[in-house]
Design an enzyme around this catalytic site. Structure first.
Site, PDB file in Angstrom:
ATOM      1  N   SER A   1       0.649  -1.205   0.059  1.00 36.73           N
ATOM      2  CA  SER A   1       0.013   0.138   0.024  1.00 36.73           C
ATOM      3  C   SER A   1       0.924   1.185  -0.033  1.00 36.73           C
ATOM      4  CB  SER A   1      -0.773   0.103   1.309  1.00 36.73           C
ATOM      5  OG  SER A   1      -1.215   1.159   1.323  1.00 36.73           O
TER       6      SER A   1
ATOM      7  N   HIS B   1      -1.401  -1.641  -4.062  1.00 37.44           N
ATOM      8  CA  HIS B   1      -2.743  -0.947  -3.549  1.00 37.44           C
ATOM      9  C   HIS B   1      -2.746   0.777  -3.213  1.00 37.44           C
ATOM     10  CE1 HIS B   1      -6.132  -1.595  -0.584  1.00 37.44           C
ATOM     11  NE2 HIS B   1      -5.594  -0.506   0.028  1.00 37.44           N
TER      12      HIS B   1
ATOM     13  N   ASP C   1      -4.522   3.904  -1.972  1.00 36.99           N
ATOM     14  CA  ASP C   1      -5.733   4.248  -0.817  1.00 36.99           C
ATOM     15  C   ASP C   1      -6.171   5.717  -1.251  1.00 36.99           C
ATOM     16  OD1 ASP C   1      -6.214   2.091   0.864  1.00 36.99           O
ATOM     17  OD2 ASP C   1      -3.895   2.342   1.395  1.00 36.99           O
TER      18      ASP C   1
ATOM     19  N   MET D   1      -8.677   8.717  -0.448  1.00 36.41           N
ATOM     20  CA  MET D   1      -9.426   9.168   0.854  1.00 36.41           C
ATOM     21  C   MET D   1      -9.839  10.515   0.247  1.00 36.41           C
ATOM     22  SD  MET D   1      -7.087   8.033   3.782  1.00 36.41           S
ATOM     23  CE  MET D   1      -6.154   6.441   3.967  1.00 36.41           C
TER      24      MET D   1
ATOM     25  N   HIS E   1      -8.376   1.272  -3.783  1.00 34.63           N
ATOM     26  CA  HIS E   1      -9.229   1.334  -2.677  1.00 34.63           C
ATOM     27  C   HIS E   1     -10.022   2.544  -2.294  1.00 34.63           C
ATOM     28  CE1 HIS E   1      -9.466   0.704   2.180  1.00 34.63           C
ATOM     29  NE2 HIS E   1     -10.575   0.771   1.716  1.00 34.63           N
TER      30      HIS E   1
ATOM     31  N   MET F   1     -11.929   5.218  -0.654  1.00 31.47           N
ATOM     32  CA  MET F   1     -12.728   5.492   0.841  1.00 31.47           C
ATOM     33  C   MET F   1     -13.283   6.900   0.440  1.00 31.47           C
ATOM     34  SD  MET F   1      -9.565   4.318   2.981  1.00 31.47           S
ATOM     35  CE  MET F   1      -8.341   3.875   1.695  1.00 31.47           C
TER      36      MET F   1
ATOM     37  N   MET G   1     -11.553  -4.840   6.282  1.00 31.00           N
ATOM     38  CA  MET G   1     -10.722  -3.619   7.068  1.00 31.00           C
ATOM     39  C   MET G   1     -10.337  -4.276   8.383  1.00 31.00           C
ATOM     40  SD  MET G   1      -9.884  -1.365   4.799  1.00 31.00           S
ATOM     41  CE  MET G   1      -8.819  -0.339   6.030  1.00 31.00           C
TER      42      MET G   1
ATOM     43  N   ASP H   1      -6.816  -5.795   5.002  1.00 30.78           N
ATOM     44  CA  ASP H   1      -6.095  -4.346   4.901  1.00 30.78           C
ATOM     45  C   ASP H   1      -6.008  -3.731   6.204  1.00 30.78           C
ATOM     46  OD1 ASP H   1      -4.984  -1.900   4.187  1.00 30.78           O
ATOM     47  OD2 ASP H   1      -6.826  -1.489   2.984  1.00 30.78           O
TER      48      ASP H   1
ATOM     49  N   GLY I   1      -2.755  -3.018   9.518  1.00 31.91           N
ATOM     50  CA  GLY I   1      -1.893  -3.718  10.460  1.00 31.91           C
ATOM     51  C   GLY I   1      -1.433  -5.102  10.167  1.00 31.91           C
TER      52      GLY I   1
HETATM   53  C1  DX5 Z   1      -5.987   2.461   5.786  1.00 29.02           C
HETATM   54  C2  DX5 Z   1      -5.858   2.145   4.407  1.00 29.02           C
HETATM   55  C3  DX5 Z   1      -4.544   1.011   4.237  1.00 29.02           C
HETATM   56  C4  DX5 Z   1      -3.280   1.250   4.794  1.00 29.02           C
HETATM   57  C5  DX5 Z   1      -2.790   0.028   5.582  1.00 29.02           C
HETATM   58  O1  DX5 Z   1      -7.346   3.229   5.501  1.00 29.02           O
HETATM   59  O2  DX5 Z   1      -6.616   1.488   3.707  1.00 29.02           O
HETATM   60  O3  DX5 Z   1      -4.471   0.436   2.927  1.00 29.02           O
HETATM   61  O4  DX5 Z   1      -2.340   1.582   3.910  1.00 29.02           O
HETATM   62  O5  DX5 Z   1      -1.553   0.547   6.367  1.00 29.02           O
HETATM   63  P1  DX5 Z   1      -0.866  -0.432   7.354  1.00 29.02           P
HETATM   64  O6  DX5 Z   1      -0.463  -1.652   6.547  1.00 29.02           O
HETATM   65  O7  DX5 Z   1       0.515   0.351   7.623  1.00 29.02           O
HETATM   66  O8  DX5 Z   1      -1.631  -0.731   8.410  1.00 29.02           O
HETATM   67 ZN    ZN Z   2      -6.317   0.215   1.823  1.00 27.37          ZN
END
Ligand code: DX5
Ligand code: ZN
Length: 245
Positions: free
Chosen positions: A7, A32, A34, A36, A65, A67, A136, A174, A176
């Site tokens: 990501s 990946h 993200d 937002m 992804h 959001m 998630m 996705d 942690g």
């Molecule tokens: C969070 C994102 C993730 C994020 C995960 O909203 O959707 O894709 O990058 O990050 P890590 O792997 O650091 O938890």
């Molecule tokens: Zn993501």
């Protein structure tokens, strides 16, 4: 086969091409991305122009992804920019069935995402439409958060439903995902593993991706290296998709 989806949220955006290519050398087979909007989630990142730039520097599928609110409005722009997979949130799409159809009509792979508080069973009606389900395992908006353990139950439930319904969607996780959690995630049944901080957090994406993938393959009981002659995952534009832009 388990796949690693680095990501870019945790990458150095000023060196994005180098970062993506390092993650790819380490074995990442999806990128990946993200997206937002500062409304659905409390953060703002990037949109179609960055996807368009990424498209020029990697052949790997771009796993976008979203959001965001009003996803329908932006789906054509993501298709034109070169997105391959597009996932939208159950919580953000009032007319989810229509949105998933729209993604598919634009030649991209549709997927649905669930926040940690959303039940898997809400998806039963649309599971036949999706290429994958994204669980998630943190509340979306930021990288580097801790994995929420109940996510493992949701992955297991998705595995059960897939068998009960005779479907073949993939299961992506996705948030942690790191050395301490990746084996459990794979054992629960996920095969698409998103990792941001664990790949890009210290500027050593190639090495980190390689180690994570090895841990995932070990947990999945797969060979640690792909068999000789295995073709690199390439990118082919699905027929009918607009290529302008
Ligand atoms: C969070 C994102 C993730 C994020 C995960 O909203 O959707 O894709 O990058 O990050 P890590 O792997 O650091 O938890
Ligand atoms: Zn993501």
């Amino acid at each position: 086969m388990v796949e690693l989806a680095p990501s870019i949220l945790s990458a150095d955006f000023a060196r994005l091409a180098d970062e993506v290519q390092a993650a790819e050398r380490g074995g990442g087979t999806l990128i990946h991305v993200d997206v937002m909007d500062g409304h659905f989630v409390p953060n703002i990142t990037l949109g179609p122009p960055v996807v368009k730039s990424l498209r020029k520097v990697t052949r790997l599928p771009l796993d976008c992804h979203l959001m965001i609110e009003n996803a329908d409005e932006f789906i054509p722009a993501f298709a034109d920019a070169g997105a391959d997979w597009v996932s939208v949130h159950y919580e953000a799409c009032t007319h989810l069935h229509r949105t998933l159809e729209l993604i598919a009509q634009h030649g991209m792979k549709p997927a649905v995402v669930l926040n940690p508080a959303t039940r898997v069973n809400f998806l039963v009606e649309i599971l036949p439409m999706v290429h994958h389900v994204l669980v998630m395992s943190v509340n979306p908006g930021f990288g580097g958060q801790s994995f929420i353990p109940n996510s493992l139950n949701k992955i297991r439930r998705l595995v059960e439903l897939r068998a009960e319904m005779g479907l073949n969607y993939r299961i992506e996780v996705d948030g942690g995902v790191a050395h301490g959690t990746i084996a459990q995630v794979v054992e629960a049944g996920a095969d698409l593993l998103v990792a941001g901080n664990a790949v890009f957090g210290d500027g050593k994406a190639e090495r980190n991706a390689r180690k994570l993938l090895q841990a995932a393959r070990k947990a999945a009981g797969e060979p640690l290296r792909p068999a000789k002659g295995t073709k690199k995952v390439g990118l082919r534009r699905p027929a009918g998709r607009s290529t302008k832009g």
